[in-house]
Structure formats: structure tokens, C-alpha cells
Design an enzyme around this catalytic site. Sequence first.
Site, short mmCIF file in Angstrom:
data_model
loop_
_atom_site.label_atom_id
_atom_site.label_comp_id
_atom_site.label_asym_id
_atom_site.label_seq_id
_atom_site.Cartn_x
_atom_site.Cartn_y
_atom_site.Cartn_z
CB THR A 48 -0.91 0.04 1.23
OG1 THR A 48 -1.97 0.97 0.98
CG2 THR A 48 -0.17 0.08 2.41
CD GLU A 49 -0.76 5.11 1.41
OE1 GLU A 49 -0.57 6.12 0.93
OE2 GLU A 49 -1.95 5.08 1.51
CD GLU A 104 -5.79 2.22 -7.10
OE1 GLU A 104 -5.14 2.15 -6.06
OE2 GLU A 104 -6.35 3.19 -7.71
CE LYS A 141 -8.40 0.75 -4.38
NZ LYS A 141 -7.40 1.85 -3.95
CB SER A 148 -9.96 1.12 3.11
OG SER A 148 -10.64 -0.23 2.68
CG ASP A 198 -7.66 5.84 -4.01
OD1 ASP A 198 -7.31 6.35 -3.25
OD2 ASP A 198 -7.58 4.21 -3.46
CE LYS A 229 -2.52 -0.51 -5.08
NZ LYS A 229 -2.07 0.09 -3.85
CB THR A 230 -4.45 6.00 -6.67
OG1 THR A 230 -5.10 4.90 -5.52
CG2 THR A 230 -5.60 6.75 -6.98
#
Length: 228
Positions: A12-13, A117, A38, A42, A56, A16-17
Site C-alpha cells: 500500500t502507499e 486498481e 476499483k 478504504s 481514489d 497505485k492510484t
Amino acid sequence: MSKNLFVTGTNTEVGKTYVAGLIVKTLHEAGLDVAYYKAAMSGNTRRADGTLIPGDALFVREISGISQSLESMCPYVYEHAVSPHLASRIEGSPVRMDVIKQSFQAVCREHDYVVIEGSGGITCPLSVDEEHIQLEDIVHQFNLPSILVADAGLGTINGVVLTYEYMKQNKMPLKGILFNNFHTGNLMEEDNRLMCEQLTGLSVLSCIGQGDRFLPGLTAEKLSALFA
């Protein structure tokens, strides 16, 4: 029906977005009919009326300039900034595969290209209570080719190789790697790129610097060829 491409990450982080948004932007600016999807999102904030903003999806729409509705981009939107399986348990709205199928197929019918995503890394669970759904179940369900987003910095070799090996073992074909937060000329990051290519046999398709609003080395023609 559309051609599709799944965007996963080493963690995560890792961006990707951001990368998904740049992919959508590149195709949209080339005149292609492209959309974003997606399954579960969250860590979202609320509007004044209490409804959740799919952050996102909003970012992708704003950076890319597409007019797709936010509602069609994500069927499950959660407030808590935890894995979707836990957020859904806390908030009482479990992820269901039939809902994912219906919403995703609706987007596919309306557009020529869809960028999908993932949530977190490839092993992230979406649901473990009423149904057991992993991100890889979505990849298999829709026969999605994938690309891998990785941070260019320290530790990326391990994350890239482990993700590559897991996806290879579980028959999820990877088309290539995109490095985010890349600093051209940085000795370690340049070596990370070479080592990831050597250890996986995949190409690093683009090295994206902080604040870039394009994908270096990736034209719309090259990007569209990754979709299937």
C-alpha cells in the site's frame, strides 16, 4: 466489451492510484474511451451530508479529465483506513463477488478500455466473513493482465521479486513494472531498476518522478498494447 488492465503494487502507499490515474490520463488524452474501476476503497472522508467520498476515484477523475461517474468507479467505499475485509466488518457492508461482477461488467460494456486498481498488495483480502475474496480472485475471474507499481527506493528489490514470484506461482501474468518516486541518476534507484529486471525478466516500463503528469517512455500506443 472492453480491454482491461489490472494495476497492483508491492504494498500500500506505493502510488497505485497515482499511476492508474496517469494511465487513464494518457489514454484519454489520446482520444481513447477509457474508464477506471476499483472493487473496494478504504480510508475515505465524508461529505457534509455524511456520504463517503471515494477518494481514489475522485483523484483519478480529476487528474485524467474523464467524465465517468464516481458511483460507477467503485461499488464498495469505506471510511476506515484499513484492509477492505476489516473495514467492511467494522462498517457492516461486506464485499460480495456478485456485486463486483455486475458493477465491473457494466463499466466494461460502456467503455473500450478499463483500468482496474487493486487494494493494497496482491495478497490483500477483500472479504473473509460471508465470502472469502482475495484480489487474485478478481484477476482470475476476469482474466486480467497486470502491471506492478513499486516505489523506486530502498527495499524495492525484495518487494518486486516476492510479488512477481507469488503472481507467477498463482498464474497471474505480469506485463511489466513501473517505478514511482524515481530520481534519475540516483545510483541506488538506477541499480534497483536493473536488478528488478534481471531477477524477474520483466521490463521496467516507466520511471516516474515525483510530480510527473505523464508516464516517461510510455505512449498511449504502448499502453494500450498492455491491455487484453
